[in-house]
Design a protein around this motif. Sequence first.
Motif, PDB file in Angstrom:
ATOM      1  N   SER A 402       0.852  -1.189   0.000  1.00 33.86           N
ATOM      2  CA  SER A 402       0.000   0.000   0.000  1.00 33.86           C
ATOM      3  C   SER A 402       0.891   1.245   0.000  1.00 33.86           C
ATOM      4  N   ALA A 403       0.259   2.398  -0.052  1.00 35.89           N
ATOM      5  CA  ALA A 403       1.013   3.662  -0.010  1.00 35.89           C
ATOM      6  C   ALA A 403       1.837   3.785   1.264  1.00 35.89           C
ATOM      7  N   SER A 404       1.452   3.053   2.300  1.00 38.52           N
ATOM      8  CA  SER A 404       2.145   3.141   3.592  1.00 38.52           C
ATOM      9  C   SER A 404       3.388   2.262   3.686  1.00 38.52           C
ATOM     10  N   ASP A 405       3.645   1.488   2.643  1.00 48.20           N
ATOM     11  CA  ASP A 405       4.724   0.497   2.750  1.00 48.20           C
ATOM     12  C   ASP A 405       5.788   0.705   1.681  1.00 48.20           C
ATOM     13  N   ALA A 406       6.990   1.048   2.121  1.00 43.90           N
ATOM     14  CA  ALA A 406       8.106   1.130   1.177  1.00 43.90           C
ATOM     15  C   ALA A 406       8.646  -0.273   0.928  1.00 43.90           C
ATOM     16  N   PRO A 407       9.117  -0.547  -0.300  1.00 46.12           N
ATOM     17  CA  PRO A 407       9.641  -1.887  -0.566  1.00 46.12           C
ATOM     18  C   PRO A 407      10.872  -2.191   0.280  1.00 46.12           C
ATOM     19  N   GLU A 408      11.009  -3.442   0.629  1.00 43.20           N
ATOM     20  CA  GLU A 408      12.167  -3.980   1.360  1.00 43.20           C
ATOM     21  C   GLU A 408      12.163  -3.640   2.856  1.00 43.20           C
ATOM     22  N   ILE A 409      11.704  -2.445   3.262  1.00 35.91           N
ATOM     23  CA  ILE A 409      11.880  -2.061   4.667  1.00 35.91           C
ATOM     24  C   ILE A 409      10.589  -2.089   5.474  1.00 35.91           C
ATOM     25  N   ASP A 410       9.437  -1.932   4.831  1.00 34.12           N
ATOM     26  CA  ASP A 410       8.172  -1.924   5.576  1.00 34.12           C
ATOM     27  C   ASP A 410       7.451  -3.256   5.395  1.00 34.12           C
ATOM     28  N   GLY A 411       6.218  -3.308   5.871  1.00 31.12           N
ATOM     29  CA  GLY A 411       5.443  -4.533   5.754  1.00 31.12           C
ATOM     30  C   GLY A 411       4.868  -4.713   4.356  1.00 31.12           C
ATOM     31  N   VAL A 412       4.096  -5.778   4.183  1.00 31.95           N
ATOM     32  CA  VAL A 412       3.441  -6.048   2.898  1.00 31.95           C
ATOM     33  C   VAL A 412       1.963  -6.343   3.164  1.00 31.95           C
ATOM     34  N   VAL A 413       1.230  -6.548   2.087  1.00 29.92           N
ATOM     35  CA  VAL A 413      -0.192  -6.879   2.201  1.00 29.92           C
ATOM     36  C   VAL A 413      -0.403  -8.224   1.500  1.00 29.92           C
ATOM     37  N   HIS A 414      -0.860  -9.203   2.262  1.00 21.48           N
ATOM     38  CA  HIS A 414      -1.079 -10.545   1.702  1.00 21.48           C
ATOM     39  C   HIS A 414      -2.496 -10.632   1.156  1.00 21.48           C
ATOM     40  N   LEU A 415      -2.607 -11.037  -0.108  1.00 21.90           N
ATOM     41  CA  LEU A 415      -3.932 -11.040  -0.744  1.00 21.90           C
ATOM     42  C   LEU A 415      -4.426 -12.435  -1.089  1.00 21.90           C
ATOM     43  N   GLY A 416      -3.663 -13.475  -0.729  1.00 24.04           N
ATOM     44  CA  GLY A 416      -4.097 -14.832  -1.062  1.00 24.04           C
ATOM     45  C   GLY A 416      -3.987 -15.089  -2.551  1.00 24.04           C
ATOM     46  N   LYS A 417      -4.672 -16.144  -3.007  1.00 26.10           N
ATOM     47  CA  LYS A 417      -4.581 -16.518  -4.429  1.00 26.10           C
ATOM     48  C   LYS A 417      -5.541 -15.676  -5.245  1.00 26.10           C
ATOM     49  N   VAL A 418      -5.000 -15.019  -6.239  1.00 30.75           N
ATOM     50  CA  VAL A 418      -5.852 -14.254  -7.159  1.00 30.75           C
ATOM     51  C   VAL A 418      -5.339 -14.532  -8.567  1.00 30.75           C
ATOM     52  N   ALA A 419      -6.222 -14.966  -9.431  1.00 29.59           N
ATOM     53  CA  ALA A 419      -5.786 -15.294 -10.793  1.00 29.59           C
ATOM     54  C   ALA A 419      -5.672 -14.029 -11.638  1.00 29.59           C
TER      55      ALA A 419
END
Length: 446
Positions: A402-419
Amino acid sequence: MKAGANTPPKVGFVSLGCPKATVDSERILTQLRAEGYLLVGDYASADVVVVNTCGFIDAAVEESLEAIGEALNENGKVVVTGCLGAREGGDFVRGAHPKVLAVTGPNQAGAVLDAIHAALPPAHDPYTDLVPPQGLRLTPPHYAYLKISEGCNQSCSFCIIPSMRGKLVSRAPDDILREAEALVAGGAKELLVISQDTGAYGVDRKYRTAFHNGRPLKTRITDLCAALGELGVWVRLHYVYPYPHIDELLPLMAAGKILPYLDVPLQHGSPRILKAMRRPAAAEKTLDRILGWRQAVPDLTIRSTFIVGFPGETDADFTELLDFLRAAELDRVGCFAYSAVEGAPANAIAGAVPESVKEERRAAFMAVQEAISRQRLQHRVGQRQRMLVDAVGRGGKITARSASDAPEIDGVVHLGKVAGLQVGDWVEVEINRADAHDLYGMVVSA
Ligand code: SF4
């Protein structure tokens, strides 16, 4: 004929002065040729002319000024370099010939090439060039780091970066914007603005006005961010100290031009330790500033880093740090136990903290912060947010940011399986769960 899609850009070159100037000219010419520019021997067929000047004696100054005047009359697009260019920080040449495109000093091949690129971009031929216009990058194509300056004017007592990388040298804003545009054209959807001290951008250039696509642009962080905000991608700021003028960036965040995200390395919460650390903006009322930012932009994410166990840190200082942490309620925080860096002035400060105490304090610090981070993430449950797909795992499991998460250093958002999703896709996500680091959600539209 001017440079077009199939005609290589042409540069005329006038080289005056001593053998050192000649060597500078040779370096510039070699690089120009390597980049595909044609070197021509007359003003009429050149798209731009470089005059490498001499400023040693009056006769040489006169000869250089005449050469610049002749190039301006005969061609009109002139970049000046060399010893005379260094006089009065370039104002001597600009005073005599205000229409020159750029003025640089001796041994500044990089700045000369930047000026030539600005006036006459190198031709890109996808059939023969091995390097794409946005350059080779180690990051995935959907995000890219954008370095806006090198070096640092600060003298934090635990740091030796200024002695290794030198004083702050800001890039010209038009040069940064050209790189940013090339990155976006090459697929970047997020630009991460980096430097040693992002808020100080332009101080060394005295906030000089440059031009980009014919529009004036000050060498200043607010102006640069406003221009980057027009590119239609995420713009995320790192290494921003809480200087008063950072407040000017908040309206850009509120207007959605740049991300409501600030990476502010605060390092401590005790004024006494901050003073010993010689931190920039340490005297500012940081807590008030943070609360003011949050009032202006309620969804602002603040990430920071701290050092515990700095020489002389007492139990009272550490308690003050924890109080600061609780009051500031930062979103993302990293914490390091102090370790001496060879050559850093902090090594001479009395009161080394034992390693075991450093580790205890670090663990206590992280426990306090974990509760804060967990609570702040919890507030986001139920929200819908636009996110960027970062990874498609085995079995189609999607990880986004999300806008709140910088790559590598912040958290992530898990979205499960999406085709059907690919790295770099935008998705609209409803957040349905949070832990201390990450969010969990489902895609509502792609
Ligand atoms: S820690 Fe201080 S001195 Fe070192 S790079 Fe950052 S601001 Fe500059």
